[in-house]
Design an enzyme around this catalytic site. Structure first.
Site, PDB file in Angstrom:
ATOM      1  N   HIS A   1      42.920  42.907  33.830  1.00  0.00           N
ATOM      2  CA  HIS A   1      43.325  41.508  33.828  1.00  0.00           C
ATOM      3  C   HIS A   1      42.977  40.807  35.138  1.00  0.00           C
ATOM      4  O   HIS A   1      43.351  41.259  36.215  1.00  0.00           O
ATOM      5  CB  HIS A   1      44.835  41.435  33.592  1.00  0.00           C
ATOM      6  CG  HIS A   1      45.312  40.089  33.145  1.00  0.00           C
ATOM      7  ND1 HIS A   1      46.596  39.864  32.731  1.00  0.00           N
ATOM      8  CD2 HIS A   1      44.679  38.894  33.028  1.00  0.00           C
ATOM      9  CE1 HIS A   1      46.737  38.591  32.382  1.00  0.00           C
ATOM     10  NE2 HIS A   1      45.580  37.985  32.566  1.00  0.00           N
TER      11      HIS A   1
ATOM     12  N   TYR B   1      52.261  38.174  31.117  1.00  0.00           N
ATOM     13  CA  TYR B   1      52.806  36.999  30.443  1.00  0.00           C
ATOM     14  C   TYR B   1      54.324  37.127  30.247  1.00  0.00           C
ATOM     15  O   TYR B   1      54.844  36.858  29.167  1.00  0.00           O
ATOM     16  CB  TYR B   1      52.144  36.815  29.082  1.00  0.00           C
ATOM     17  CG  TYR B   1      50.643  36.645  29.103  1.00  0.00           C
ATOM     18  CD1 TYR B   1      49.974  36.178  30.225  1.00  0.00           C
ATOM     19  CD2 TYR B   1      49.884  36.957  27.975  1.00  0.00           C
ATOM     20  CE1 TYR B   1      48.586  36.037  30.235  1.00  0.00           C
ATOM     21  CE2 TYR B   1      48.512  36.811  27.962  1.00  0.00           C
ATOM     22  CZ  TYR B   1      47.859  36.361  29.095  1.00  0.00           C
ATOM     23  OH  TYR B   1      46.502  36.232  29.098  1.00  0.00           O
TER      24      TYR B   1
END
Length: 412
Positions: A124, A56
């Site tokens: 992830h 992110y």
């Protein structure tokens, strides 16, 4: 090895503040966001968990800067809140699940977040790599957990629920130890409920203790104004036909004679409220943030029932406050909710209002899903057709610019 004790289902809060919005995928300039104010206000309102990722952009740095302030250090000991982050995804087309990179990523997250341990670490977006790579990463995370103690719980995250279920079953079968947590996103929304209808029985059978539901707006799809367009342009994978169906559903909702009928308002409450119940079998007894000031709570105040865990991201303080108003209204409608509403200062009428709003949202949700028609439970392909992992030669990357904390936010 025996399952982690105590299980995360006894500790994790049912509401987690997500920081994917601290990124130029959702916002043109994440450094311009009031991230310190958001984090401070979240803690002041009772939120006790934050989800982030190196993928992110600057999110880990921004979250870490907000937590590494006198306000947080003086009022919120580290053991009073949970930090969840991820490993493996580097960029949109680059993944590294090797043991050396996992070690590097974990150490980097510890430094960015100014902490000596991480409560949860996910692999992830597991659908982008092979099951063998996921097994390698999980094994390394467990080694780090067992040898250093800097990781408490280990899980996987991703979009296709079939892949999440397959991997949870494979990891249990091949290692004898279940995953602690599996996070799904955009799979329990007004548009797509496959997390409940398809995945829950398999994940529970695979021994998974907690399944957080993230991205209740489907990565911003379920909004009147359409998908978010940040610094990276239009990133959303939804096809134009699905976007058109969402627009038609939004227009239908706007015409109804019900207050707060915008599709995003309906979608947020519907997902939070229904996942709280539907996800109870893979949920948590942690602090529900019901609003009793400066009080550590547990779900025993709601009849001892575990509450389904949701992850909600915001981009400003007002969005956070609105999310908390909705969350607490949902809690007011649960068993024991009237007493909690009184204890928190909201008043005796809040339970009745909550139940009335629950019925309004139920009616609107039925109509919205009727308009969506065949697009209900549609899932876009992930990874997209033709995807190839573009992993470059591994090296320690240059750090992102260290962000200055946004102005300190103090509770009023």
């Amino acid at each position: 090895m025996p399952p982690t004790s105590p299980p995360p289902s006894s500790l994790l809060p049912p509401l987690i503040c997500g920081t994917a919005t601290f990124n130029n995928q959702y916002n043109p300039d994440p450094y311009a966001l009031p991230t310190t104010a958001i984090v401070h206000e979240a803690l002041s309102l009772g939120v006790r968990a934050f989800d982030t990722s190196p993928y992110y952009g600057p999110a880990e740095d921004l979250l870490g800067a907000a937590l590494n302030t006198p306000f947080v250090r003086d009022n919120f000991p580290r053991q009073d809140y949970f930090l969840l982050t991820k490993v493996g995804r580097i960029s949109g087309d680059e993944f590294d699940y090797s043991a050396p990179w996992i070690r590097h990523s974990v150490q980097r997250s510890l430094e960015r977040l100014h902490t000596n341990y991480l409560d949860v670490v996910y692999c992830h977006d597991v659908e982008f790599v092979s099951s063998e790579e996921v097994l390698t990463a999980v094994a390394e995370l467990r080694r780090i957990r067992d040898e250093t103690g800097v990781i408490k719980y280990i899980g996987i995250s991703g979009y296709p629920v079939t892949t999440l279920c397959d991997l949870a079953e494979t990891i249990l079968r091949k290692t004898g130890e279940p995953l602690d947590v599996v996070m799904s996103y955009a799979n329990f929304t007004l548009q797509n409920t496959r997390l409940a209808s398809f995945a829950l029985p398999r994940l529970q059978a695979a021994g998974v203790k907690v399944v957080p539901n993230a991205s209740v707006l489907g990565m911003g799809l379920l909004r009147r104004k359409g998908v978010p367009v940040g610094g990276k342009g239009d990133f959303h994978p939804a096809p134009k036909e699905l976007r058109a169906a969402i627009k038609a559903a939004s227009d239908w909702s706007d015409k109804q004679e019900i207050k707060d009928k915008r599709i995003e308002k309906v979608a947020i409450r519907w997902a939070l409220e229904n996942w709280m119940r539907e996800g109870a079998s893979v949920s948590s007894l942690g602090d529900p943030a019901s609003g009793i000031p400066w009080t550590r709570e547990g779900s025993d105040k709601y009849g001892g029932t575990k509450l389904g865990v949701s992850v909600m991201g915001v981009s400003n303080v007002e969005e956070l406050r609105e999310t908390m108003r909705v969350w607490r209204s949902i809690l007011d409608g649960l068993e024991g909710g009237e007493k909690i509403a009184v204890d928190s200062g909201r008043g005796t009428d809040d339970r009745k209002w909550s139940l009335d709003r629950q019925e309004q949202v139920r009616i609107l949700a039925i109509g919205i899903r009727d308009v969506l028609g065949d697009w209900v439970d549609y899932a876009w392909p992930s990874p997209p057709p033709g995807f190839v992992n573009q992993r470059r030669a591994p090296s320690v990357p240059a750090p992102l610019p260290t962000p200055a904390a946004s102005p300190n936010h103090l509770p009023k």
